[in-house]
Enzyme design. Structure first.
Site, short mmCIF file in Angstrom:
data_model
loop_
_atom_site.label_atom_id
_atom_site.label_comp_id
_atom_site.label_asym_id
_atom_site.label_seq_id
_atom_site.Cartn_x
_atom_site.Cartn_y
_atom_site.Cartn_z
N ASN A 59 -9.80 -0.84 9.96
CA ASN A 59 -8.60 -0.21 9.42
C ASN A 59 -8.11 0.80 10.45
OD1 ASN A 59 -6.79 1.50 7.97
ND2 ASN A 59 -7.71 0.82 6.05
N GLU B 26 0.82 -1.22 0.00
CA GLU B 26 0.00 0.00 0.00
C GLU B 26 0.85 1.27 0.00
OE1 GLU B 26 -3.67 -0.38 2.58
OE2 GLU B 26 -2.51 -2.06 3.35
N GLU C 42 -14.16 -5.74 8.60
CA GLU C 42 -12.79 -5.53 9.06
C GLU C 42 -12.64 -4.14 9.66
OE1 GLU C 42 -9.92 -4.41 5.57
OE2 GLU C 42 -11.23 -6.01 4.84
N TYR D 254 -9.62 3.83 -5.45
CA TYR D 254 -8.58 4.83 -5.62
C TYR D 254 -8.50 5.49 -7.00
CZ TYR D 254 -7.01 2.69 -1.30
OH TYR D 254 -6.96 2.21 -0.03
N GLY E 289 -7.12 5.56 4.87
CA GLY E 289 -6.66 6.45 3.83
C GLY E 289 -7.09 7.89 4.07
N ARG F 283 -11.43 3.05 11.16
CA ARG F 283 -12.61 2.87 10.32
C ARG F 283 -13.05 1.42 10.39
NH1 ARG F 283 -10.81 3.02 5.05
NH2 ARG F 283 -11.61 0.92 4.76
N ASP G 139 -15.49 -1.43 8.55
CA ASP G 139 -16.24 -1.76 7.35
C ASP G 139 -17.34 -2.76 7.69
OD1 ASP G 139 -14.55 -0.11 5.96
OD2 ASP G 139 -13.26 -1.73 5.24
N SER H 132 -6.47 -2.42 1.32
CA SER H 132 -6.71 -1.76 0.03
C SER H 132 -7.12 -2.73 -1.06
CB SER H 132 -5.47 -0.97 -0.43
OG SER H 132 -5.23 0.09 0.46
#
Length: 318
Positions: A279, A30, A277, A224, A283, A262, A264, A158
């Site tokens: 994070n 990443e 999951e 992205y 990002g 974060r 998900d 990612s």
């Protein structure tokens, strides 16, 4: 449900932060996303008068700490040692404050398999899964779970190395990947429904975001590159919005996380909300989700970076 209410920032003097290293880049898969995020964070902090500078990777960071050039670290090193507890252990031992969760929360949540095991033990909903080690029969695991499934590395982010398997013939690329992959893979039942994400900031869940990719699913391109992915914020309303925020905060805290991050989530047509999951260094690019949710709560990008950095003044949970 209305946007969450945040108290005023605790600190108004940028000099109080001292010399801030914005840690980015590194050597994980990443790297490019991390460099993009790091540049944005650096620019935002400098615009607020913070004495911040870029540092690329752990060896450079350690060299600057030894030279006495760093007072605290804004970690935006996605994946690898930036999120697996190595960085957090190093900085904790050297008594350098840093953003994001500590050693346990970082190490645990980078590993999707162990995170799901903790959620299951805590009674939180997450799709059924199997752990795949090198040499295990991926085809048999898929048959046991039942198609469709996702196959993905347990410790990447990612959407790197993720395979969407709808039918038997879709399995071969995942099998080929598994044959050459050294780490563990996760195979989990595919959730048939909507995709959401919930940012966490200083113990408060931000408004949810419903992600609507133009393609079949939210892959690396949709995250992205694509400009046609839709982000609906808040993603839900009323009691449903309250429920997804409460669940996400519970998932974050049960995984020993603090600061910011974060979660998900997907909403299955028959099983309801399902945790996917966490994070711990999300990002911060133009496409990123935590800044979008923060804006909905009345927090612009510069203030978001400031508030994340403020968390370095707080003691972490033991």
């Amino acid at each position: 449900m209305s946007a969450p209410s945040f108290p005023p920032p605790r600190n108004t003097d940028p000099a109080a932060f001292g010399r801030v290293a914005v840690l980015m880049g590194g050597t994980s898969s990443e790297r490019e996303v991390s460099l993009n995020s790091g540049r944005n964070v650096l620019e935002a902090l400098q615009a607020r008068g913070v004495q911040a500078h870029a540092v690329d990777g752990l060896p450079a960071l350690l060299e600057q700490i030894r030279a006495g050039a760093i007072d605290r670290v804004f970690n935006i090193l996605h994946g690898g040692d930036g999120e697996n507890g190595v960085l957090q252990g190093l900085l904790s031992a050297l008594k350098v404050p840093f953003t994001g969760p500590g050693v346990l929360g970082s190490a645990l949540t980078l590993d999707k398999i162990r995170t799901k095991q903790v959620w299951i033990a805590s009674g939180l909903p997450t799709p059924a899964f199997r752990r795949i080690r090198r040499g295990d029969d991926l085809r048999a695991a898929a048959a046991e779970l039942g198609l469709p499934v996702f196959v993905k590395p347990s410790t990447e982010g990612s959407s790197v190395g993720v395979f969407r398997v709808l039918a038997e013939q879709d399995l071969q690329p995942a099998i080929d990947f598994a044959a050459g992959y050294d780490g563990e893979l996760l195979i989990e039942q595919m959730v048939q429904g909507e995709e959401y994400t919930v940012g966490i900031l200083d113990g408060i869940a931000l408004p949810s975001i419903r992600i609507v990719p133009a393609g079949a699913w939210y892959d690396y391109h949709a995250k992205y590159i694509a400009e046609d992915t839709q982000y609906l914020c808040p993603g839900l309303s009323g009691q449903e919005e309250a429920q997804i925020r409460q669940l996400s905060l519970a998932a974050f805290e049960s995984a020993a996380c603090s600061g910011w991050g974060r979660v998900d989530v997907m909403r299955d047509v028959s099983r309801g909300l399902q945790l996917i999951e966490v994070n711990t260094a999300p990002g911060m690019t133009s496409h990123s989700l935590v800044p979008k949710a923060a804006r909905q709560a009345g927090i612009g990008f510069e203030e978001l970076c400031w508030r994340i950095l403020e968390s370095t003044f707080q003691a972490r949970p033991a």
